[in-house]
Scaffold this motif. Structure first.
Motif, PDB file in Angstrom:
ATOM      1  N   PRO A 172      -5.944  -2.445  -7.385  1.00  0.00           N
ATOM      2  CA  PRO A 172      -7.469  -2.651  -6.748  1.00  0.00           C
ATOM      3  C   PRO A 172      -6.693  -3.621  -5.270  1.00  0.00           C
TER       4      PRO A 172
ATOM      5  N   GLU B  11       0.673  -0.891   0.148  1.00  0.00           N
ATOM      6  CA  GLU B  11       0.254   0.085  -0.203  1.00  0.00           C
ATOM      7  C   GLU B  11       1.335   0.976  -0.338  1.00  0.00           C
TER       8      GLU B  11
ATOM      9  N   ALA C  18       2.557   1.984  -3.491  1.00  0.00           N
ATOM     10  CA  ALA C  18       1.392   1.666  -4.430  1.00  0.00           C
ATOM     11  C   ALA C  18       1.820   3.336  -4.456  1.00  0.00           C
ATOM     12  N   ALA C  19       1.141   3.781  -2.658  1.00  0.00           N
ATOM     13  CA  ALA C  19       0.950   5.504  -2.518  1.00  0.00           C
ATOM     14  C   ALA C  19       1.900   6.374  -3.226  1.00  0.00           C
TER      15      ALA C  19
ATOM     16  N   SER D  64       2.116   6.929  -6.460  1.00  0.00           N
ATOM     17  CA  SER D  64       0.563   7.345  -6.949  1.00  0.00           C
ATOM     18  C   SER D  64      -0.292   6.479  -8.408  1.00  0.00           C
ATOM     19  N   VAL D  65      -0.168   5.316  -8.023  1.00  0.00           N
ATOM     20  CA  VAL D  65      -1.303   4.616  -8.448  1.00  0.00           C
ATOM     21  C   VAL D  65      -1.703   3.738  -8.121  1.00  0.00           C
ATOM     22  N   SER D  66      -3.117   3.677  -8.833  1.00  0.00           N
ATOM     23  CA  SER D  66      -4.294   2.800  -7.931  1.00  0.00           C
ATOM     24  C   SER D  66      -4.202   1.247  -7.828  1.00  0.00           C
TER      25      SER D  66
END
Ligand code: ADP
Ligand code: MG
Length: 485
Positions: free
Chosen positions: A336, A325, A328-329, A332-334
């Motif tokens: 799922p 998490e 990914a943050a 800056s990608v989302s």
């Protein structure tokens, strides 16, 4: 960490020259073959920025300007590059792909293919600056710290909270009683180097603010040895020793490297003693605890163990999720949550691999403009996932679990429903789902031809039990770790 890219021994460069081959010409041919194989688009996207680093014995180093590209090229083309190079020159045994940039001069000379002597010595000459990108810190300290390895970016969880706390303490208050030396240990890719750099960064921040002058020396044990040997060769051992003994904090990473290197160990031991006696802080990392580092001199082991010893345990599912998490943050990608969970379930060996997998997903999605889904994840990472699956079979899981709960192996497929048999069977099914890529029906078949809904039920039952029952959960985690190691 990529600390040692600059080291090219004179002997190995000479070895290469004596061959009939010619390094830059080979390199040019490897590149053009690769280009032919993968096509122009792929080549331009991933491979064009490759440059020749150095050659050491039978190992050639290829450089890429960023970690990201390095990971990509390593995992997608690494084997192919090695194979092509071996086809050019069978004395090349290994191609190491690293982060760095060759100087202009080398790039040009590779293209124009000068004689191998010049190229090889140029390779040696540029190598030490090859890491400028990763190393440049804007703070001008130049001791080879990775900008990203700070306390702020370190995700804390059960397996590493103690090590983290000790490291923070040392960074805040070096050489406090009880914390000197600080000995950090744990398996590959669990964050030892990250914590050491974090300590160094923090100490240097401190220095910048002018609070108290602290000088830090950080190096891998390998580098320590190279420097020591170079000092002997240059007859500058006194300067070397004086320099080391003048620092406030000495950090040596991957100390296990000194096993069997008796002279270097001896030198380290003296430096160590001198610093500790002078009230300076030592921080050391290794892959094992001091008592398990057999091959290290007893008196050194004893002294290493007499401060604070903190280990980084294998990651837990929760920690892996938190790390994913955070990363990914940061990018800056989302991604799922299902994908994060999938990765955290499948890639359990270490954080470096987990990071690599995420990087690949992100790259793939950016390149092809496709969102990240479970399907694309399985597609993009199929090779990594397969490699992980191969580690453990359902039969092994059944055997280990039966052993652990002291039931018969045949009960894994028997129809008995007594709790003392049924529960371990459910645990085994749960682990089979977690640790292999078998489908529910396939798993069911291996457990006495049970239906896939039975497996599904087992998986959810075990998950919910794990949430509510800490000791059960520890048990299952322990089994998982044993199966993975
Ligand atoms: P080691 O030195 O133990 O082999 P590293 O410190 O090089 O491992 O860590 C491997 C990679 O995993 C690095 O990119 C590091 O930033 C990352 N990493 C390790 N632990 C953590 C953590 N707790 N939080 C965030 N990243 C981590
Ligand atoms: Mg390390």
């Amino acid at each position: 960490m990529e600390q040692e890219v600059g080291y090219v021994s004179d002997a190995s460069v000479t070895d290469y020259q004596h061959g009939t081959s010619d390094l830059p010409t080979e390199w040019a041919r490897v590149r053009s073959r690769l280009q032919g194989e993968v096509g122009e688009v792929e080549y331009r996207t991933w491979l064009r920025q490759m440059s020749l680093g150095s050659v050491e014995g039978d190992e050639v180093t290829v450089l890429l300007p960023t970690r990201f590209l390095r990971d990509w090229v390593r995992s997608h083309y690494g084997d192919r590059i090695s194979a092509l190079w071996q086809a050019e020159n069978n004395r090349v045994r290994r191609v190491d792909i690293r982060v760095g940039r060759a100087a202009e001069g080398l790039a040009t000379s590779v293209n124009s293919a000068p004689d191998s002597v010049a190229a090889a010595s140029q390779a040696a000459a540029v190598a030490p600056t090859a890491l400028t990108e990763e190393r440049s810190d804007g703070r001008g300290d130049g001791i080879g710290l990775d900008l990203r390895f700070t306390f702020e970016t370190f995700v804390v969880g059960k397996p590493n909270e103690f090590a983290f706390a000790c490291a923070s303490r040392v960074a805040d208050k070096p050489a406090s009683p009880g914390f000197n030396p600080l000995f950090l240990y744990g398996g590959v890719g669990l964050g030892k180097t990250h914590l050491m750099h974090a300590i160094a960064w923090k100490l240097q921040d401190w220095r910048r603010t002018g609070a108290a002058p602290v000088t830090v020396a950080y190096m891998s044990a390998e580098k320590f040895m190279y420097k020591f040997i170079a000092a002997i060769r240059n007859q500058s051992t006194i300067e070397f020793k004086d320099h080391l003994r003048s620092v406030d904090v000495l950090m040596i990473d991957d100390l296990q490297f000194l096993i069997g290197k008796d002279n270097t160990q001896e030198e380290f031991f003296h430096t160590f003693n001198a610093l500790v006696d002078a009230g300076k802080q030592i921080v050391v990392s290794a892959d094992k605890s001091p008592s398990d580092l057999s091959g290290l001199e007893d008196r050194l082991r004893t002294r290493l163990g007499c401060g604070m010893v903190a280990d980084l345990h294998a990651t837990t599912f929760e920690l892996r999720i938190s790390i994913l998490e955070a990363k990914a943050a940061k990018a800056s990608v989302s991604v799922p949550p299902r994908v994060l969970e999938f990765l955290a379930h499948k890639i359990t060996s270490n954080i470096r691999e987990l990071e690599g997998a995420l990087n690949r997903l992100v790259a793939h999605s950016a390149l092809f403009g496709r969102p990240i889904t479970l399907e694309t994840t399985q597609e993009v990472l199929h090779d990594i996932l397969r490699a992980h699956d191969r580690r453990v079979t359902i039969e092994e899981i059944q055997r280990k679990v039966a052993e652990h709960y002291n039931i018969r192996l045949t009960d894994m497929s028997s129809a008995r429903r007594a709790r003392n048999v049924a529960r371990p069977r459910q645990v085994a099914m749960f682990l089979a789902k977690q640790l292999t890529s078998r489908s529910l029906p396939e798993i069911g078949r291996k457990f006495g031809n049970r239906d896939h809904t039975t497996v599904m039920h087992a998986v959810s039952r075990v998950s919910s039990l794990m949430e509510g029952d800490a000791s059960f959960s520890e048990d299952v985690e322990l089994l998982r770790r044993m199966l993975e190691s």
